[in-house]
Write an enzyme that holds these catalytic residues in place. Structure first.
Site, PDB file in Angstrom:
ATOM      1  N   ASP A   1       2.365  -3.126   0.727  1.00 11.80           N
ATOM      2  CA  ASP A   1       2.347  -2.763  -0.738  1.00 11.80           C
ATOM      3  C   ASP A   1       1.805  -3.957  -1.584  1.00 11.80           C
ATOM      4  O   ASP A   1       2.124  -3.823  -2.775  1.00 11.80           O
ATOM      5  CB  ASP A   1       3.393  -1.892  -1.122  1.00 11.80           C
TER       6      ASP A   1
ATOM      7  N   LYS B   1      -3.309  -4.207  -1.411  1.00  9.07           N
ATOM      8  CA  LYS B   1      -4.547  -4.537  -0.590  1.00  9.07           C
ATOM      9  C   LYS B   1      -5.804  -3.550  -1.123  1.00  9.07           C
ATOM     10  O   LYS B   1      -6.837  -3.953  -1.083  1.00  9.07           O
ATOM     11  CB  LYS B   1      -4.094  -4.074   0.896  1.00  9.07           C
TER      12      LYS B   1
ATOM     13  N   GLY C   1      -0.379   3.396   2.262  1.00 11.65           N
ATOM     14  CA  GLY C   1      -0.763   4.027   1.013  1.00 11.65           C
ATOM     15  C   GLY C   1      -1.288   2.979   0.083  1.00 11.65           C
ATOM     16  O   GLY C   1      -0.593   2.112  -0.342  1.00 11.65           O
ATOM     17  N   HIS C   2      -2.825   3.073  -0.190  1.00 13.69           N
ATOM     18  CA  HIS C   2      -3.465   2.101  -0.920  1.00 13.69           C
ATOM     19  C   HIS C   2      -4.028   2.592  -2.232  1.00 13.69           C
ATOM     20  O   HIS C   2      -4.561   3.601  -2.241  1.00 13.69           O
ATOM     21  CB  HIS C   2      -4.533   1.642  -0.086  1.00 13.69           C
TER      22      HIS C   2
ATOM     23  N   GLN D   1      -0.411  -2.322   6.058  1.00 12.63           N
ATOM     24  CA  GLN D   1       1.128  -3.072   5.973  1.00 12.63           C
ATOM     25  C   GLN D   1       0.913  -4.554   5.695  1.00 12.63           C
ATOM     26  O   GLN D   1      -0.021  -5.007   5.121  1.00 12.63           O
ATOM     27  CB  GLN D   1       1.601  -2.762   7.384  1.00 12.63           C
TER      28      GLN D   1
HETATM   29  P1  GDP Z   1      -1.576  -1.744  -0.835  1.00  6.33           P
HETATM   30  O1  GDP Z   1      -0.549  -0.802   0.221  1.00  6.33           O
HETATM   31  O2  GDP Z   1      -1.393  -2.988  -0.368  1.00  6.33           O
HETATM   32  O3  GDP Z   1      -2.595  -1.125  -0.928  1.00  6.33           O
HETATM   33  O4  GDP Z   1      -0.518  -1.512  -2.114  1.00  6.33           O
HETATM   34  P2  GDP Z   1       0.185  -0.163  -2.930  1.00  6.33           P
HETATM   35  O5  GDP Z   1      -1.145   0.473  -3.372  1.00  6.33           O
HETATM   36  O6  GDP Z   1       1.247   0.690  -2.221  1.00  6.33           O
HETATM   37  O7  GDP Z   1       0.988  -0.846  -3.927  1.00  6.33           O
HETATM   38  C1  GDP Z   1       0.449  -1.614  -4.860  1.00  6.33           C
HETATM   39  C2  GDP Z   1       1.037  -1.155  -6.347  1.00  6.33           C
HETATM   40  O8  GDP Z   1       0.563  -2.187  -7.133  1.00  6.33           O
HETATM   41  C3  GDP Z   1      -0.070  -0.182  -6.714  1.00  6.33           C
HETATM   42  O9  GDP Z   1       0.642   0.718  -7.682  1.00  6.33           O
HETATM   43  C4  GDP Z   1      -1.198  -0.775  -7.428  1.00  6.33           C
HETATM   44  O10 GDP Z   1      -1.864  -0.074  -8.575  1.00  6.33           O
HETATM   45  C5  GDP Z   1      -0.569  -2.134  -8.308  1.00  6.33           C
HETATM   46  N1  GDP Z   1      -1.186  -3.268  -8.395  1.00  6.33           N
HETATM   47  C6  GDP Z   1      -1.883  -3.949  -7.692  1.00  6.33           C
HETATM   48  N2  GDP Z   1      -2.222  -5.027  -8.490  1.00  6.33           N
HETATM   49  C7  GDP Z   1      -1.531  -5.021  -9.553  1.00  6.33           C
HETATM   50  C8  GDP Z   1      -1.383  -6.210 -10.562  1.00  6.33           C
HETATM   51  O11 GDP Z   1      -1.869  -7.045 -10.677  1.00  6.33           O
HETATM   52  N3  GDP Z   1      -0.507  -5.862 -11.640  1.00  6.33           N
HETATM   53  C9  GDP Z   1       0.178  -4.690 -11.731  1.00  6.33           C
HETATM   54  N4  GDP Z   1       1.092  -4.438 -12.727  1.00  6.33           N
HETATM   55  N5  GDP Z   1       0.092  -3.538 -10.675  1.00  6.33           N
HETATM   56  C10 GDP Z   1      -0.802  -4.011  -9.834  1.00  6.33           C
HETATM   57  P1  IMO Z   2       0.741  -0.340   3.028  1.00  9.24           P
HETATM   58  O1  IMO Z   2      -0.503  -0.271   4.065  1.00  9.24           O
HETATM   59  C1  IMO Z   2       5.037  -0.823   3.055  1.00  9.24           C
HETATM   60  C2  IMO Z   2       7.348   0.207   6.752  1.00  9.24           C
HETATM   61  C3  IMO Z   2       8.225   1.429   6.448  1.00  9.24           C
HETATM   62  C4  IMO Z   2       9.341   1.073   7.529  1.00  9.24           C
HETATM   63  C5  IMO Z   2       8.626   0.417   8.737  1.00  9.24           C
HETATM   64  C6  IMO Z   2       8.415   1.495   9.871  1.00  9.24           C
HETATM   65  O2  IMO Z   2       0.769   0.815   2.200  1.00  9.24           O
HETATM   66  O3  IMO Z   2       1.169  -1.650   2.742  1.00  9.24           O
HETATM   67  P2  IMO Z   2       6.622   3.510  10.198  1.00  9.24           P
HETATM   68  O4  IMO Z   2       6.351   4.695   9.299  1.00  9.24           O
HETATM   69  O5  IMO Z   2       5.554   2.443   9.851  1.00  9.24           O
HETATM   70  O6  IMO Z   2       7.232   3.672  11.333  1.00  9.24           O
HETATM   71  O7  IMO Z   2       7.730   2.664   9.237  1.00  9.24           O
HETATM   72  O8  IMO Z   2       7.466   0.168   7.907  1.00  9.24           O
HETATM   73  N1  IMO Z   2       6.028   0.639   6.255  1.00  9.24           N
HETATM   74  C7  IMO Z   2       5.481   0.291   4.993  1.00  9.24           C
HETATM   75  N2  IMO Z   2       6.004  -0.222   3.983  1.00  9.24           N
HETATM   76  N3  IMO Z   2       3.636  -0.272   2.968  1.00  9.24           N
HETATM   77  C8  IMO Z   2       3.224   0.006   4.279  1.00  9.24           C
HETATM   78  O9  IMO Z   2       1.744   0.117   4.564  1.00  9.24           O
HETATM   79  C9  IMO Z   2       4.188   0.584   5.053  1.00  9.24           C
HETATM   80  N4  IMO Z   2       3.844   1.024   6.328  1.00  9.24           N
HETATM   81  C10 IMO Z   2       4.965   1.047   7.086  1.00  9.24           C
HETATM   82  O10 IMO Z   2       8.773   1.502   5.114  1.00  9.24           O
HETATM   83  O11 IMO Z   2      10.186   0.305   6.828  1.00  9.24           O
HETATM   84 MG    MG Z   3       1.173   0.644   0.076  1.00  8.01          MG
END
Ligand code: GDP
Ligand code: IMO
Ligand code: MG
Length: 429
Positions: free
Chosen positions: A13, A16, A40-41, A223
């Site tokens: 999270d 990416k 979840g991106h 991840q």
């Molecule tokens: P990912 O799994 O690495 O793609 O990240 P996620 O989407 O799960 O979580 C990143 C969160 O941070 C999302 O809600 C993005 O919209 C938000 N985000 C990313 N970059 C920034 C930033 O520079 N500032 C803020 N406020 N939010 C950001």
């Molecule tokens: P993105 O790509 C954050 C975490 C789960 C749990 C552990 C194992 O959005 O960064 P699983 O369901 O994979 O067997 O769970 O890994 N986890 C993540 N945490 N971002 C993710 O993906 C994750 N994918 C798995 O919360 O701790």
């Molecule tokens: Mg994510």
């Protein structure tokens, strides 16, 4: 032109999806190479806010070829829902290609994921319960069903006839759960297969051909390294085979290491984690709640509150080196805008000594106490800043200190969730 990997530098999270959406403009192919819909991106652009679980974040550009590589496990229902949602928003999915080698998340996988977690009790991993772990386990146990099987009704019948009785035996005898009906699973999944079939191809060939033509391939990781099966805080990790590290990208897409020119690590300017397991810099109580609320830190896939804490440079450098990161994209600088003092963990105090080495055991890491360096905050709004030199002096110093501690140049600083909320120090592509 060689391939570039975008990889998570923490516990997932990091942003990416946001970074890929920004830099994909200059790529030809954007490809996911690992994990499943545990990822979840989030992408916010002219199509609004989209949470992608399987489709690469390059999909919003009509001219990009998007690939779901062989290293990804696919829940066909989730993939179809994602395709339908994208189409309903006017996003073209004509250039999406799915590998025939992807393993399929079958209905027993989420059931086993949940039952396994129940069995673990207090030692539960805190998985996303999407069935990803049991699916990868079956891949390794050679009991998986692949996309190529799913889209061929005869092959699927043959494979399911072997696998389902085997899985039902597990469900009934090990977990005391209800068995699944062959005909129900077969008919539902052949329908999914028929709808996905037009997207299925030999994606490795497609990517190799693109590289031979000199096209830029962007590989989108899922991840983060601290969740990796080998490198992470085992057993509180995810299950991707190949690895969640950059080294897994070639295998998960079908290219060799010599075709990769850059590894861009994405890191937040602080630390978060979803699920269980050690996190030395976690802020508990009000301090943690404040950071969570300021950052709106809730899981993209499960909606669970993310655990929040200060930037952990010991873990950061460990993951930067394991990935061979050539540069870093730093995200969420804006979330620290209001803090008068910002802390960074530069070492751990562990069993009476000071160390900068990230321990291999989760049990040991649980005993590690962070040693903090304090830096002055900037207490100014950074979201509208677009050039590094225009950042407040304290924000520049903070970014430079993280760069120093990671031992890796920072190419990009994100100051908000939308595409244009970015400071490009050096163009990545
Ligand atoms: P990912 O799994 O690495 O793609 O990240 P996620 O989407 O799960 O979580 C990143 C969160 O941070 C999302 O809600 C993005 O919209 C938000 N985000 C990313 N970059 C920034 C930033 O520079 N500032 C803020 N406020 N939010 C950001
Ligand atoms: P993105 O790509 C954050 C975490 C789960 C749990 C552990 C194992 O959005 O960064 P699983 O369901 O994979 O067997 O769970 O890994 N986890 C993540 N945490 N971002 C993710 O993906 C994750 N994918 C798995 O919360 O701790
Ligand atoms: Mg994510």
């Amino acid at each position: 032109m060689p391939a570039i990997i975008v990889v998570g530098g923490q516990w997932g999270d990091e942003g990416k999806g946001r970074v890929v959406d920004l830099i994909a403009r200059k790529a030809h192919v954007v490809a996911r190479y690992s994990a499943g819909n545990n990822a979840g991106h989030t992408v916010i652009n002219e199509f609004g806010e989209t949470r992608l679980h399987l489709v690469p974040a390059g999909i919003f550009y009509p001219d990009k070829v998007c690939v779901i590589g062989n290293g990804v496990v696919i829940d066909p229902k989730v993939l179809l829902e994602e395709i339908h949602e994208l189409r309903s928003r006017g996003v073209s999915v004509e250039r999406l290609h799915v590998s025939s080698r992807c393993h399929i998340i079958m209905p027993w996988h989420p059931i086993i994921d949940r039952l396994d977690e129940e069995l673990r009790g207090k030692a539960a991993i805190g998985t996303t319960a999407r069935g990803v772990g049991p699916c990868f386990a079956d891949k390794v146990a050679r009991a998986g069903i692949r996309m190529g099987d799913l889209i061929d009704p005869e092959a699927f019948r043959e494979r399911l006839s072997f696998v389902l009785p085997y899985k039902n035996a597990f469900l009934e005898k090990l977990y005391g759960a209800e068995p699944l009906s062959f005909e129900e699973v077969y008919s539902t999944y052949t329908e999914y297969g028929a709808e996905i079939a037009p997207f299925v191809t030999e994606t490795a060939e497609l990517v190799q051909d693109a590289l031979e033509r000199g096209e830029m391939v962007l590989l989108e990781g899922a991840q983060g390294g601290l969740l990796d099966l080998d490198a992470g805080t085992y057993e509180y990790v995810t299950s991707s085979v190949p690895s969640s590290l950059a080294a897994g990208a070639g295998i998960g897409i079908g290219i060799g290491p010599t075709q990769i020119s850059k590894v861009v690590g994405v890191c937040k300017v602080y630390q978060t984690r979803v699920g269980n397991g050690p996190m030395p810099t976690e802020l508990l109580g009000e301090e943690g709640d404040l950071l969570r609320e300021r950052g709106q830190e809730y899981g993209t896939t499960t909606g669970r509150p993310r655990r929040c804490g200060w930037f952990d440079a010991v873990a950061g450098r460990y993951i930067a080196r394991l990935n061979g990161m050539t540069s870093v994209a730093l995200t969420r600088l804006d979330i620290l805008d209001q803090y008068p003092i910002i802390k960074v963990c530069t070492a751990y105090r562990l069993d009476g000594t000071t160390t900068k080495i990230f321990p291999s055991s989760a049990r040991t890491l649980l005993r590690a106490e962070p040693i903090y360096e304090e830096l002055p905050g900037w207490q100014k709004d950074t979201r509208q800043v677009r050039a590094f030199e225009d950042l407040p002096a304290q924000a520049k110093s903070y970014v430079q200190r993280i760069q120093e501690l990671l031992g890796c140049p920072i190419d990009l600083v994100s100051v908000g969730p939308e595409r244009e909320h970015a400071i490009i120090i050096r163009p990545i592509i």
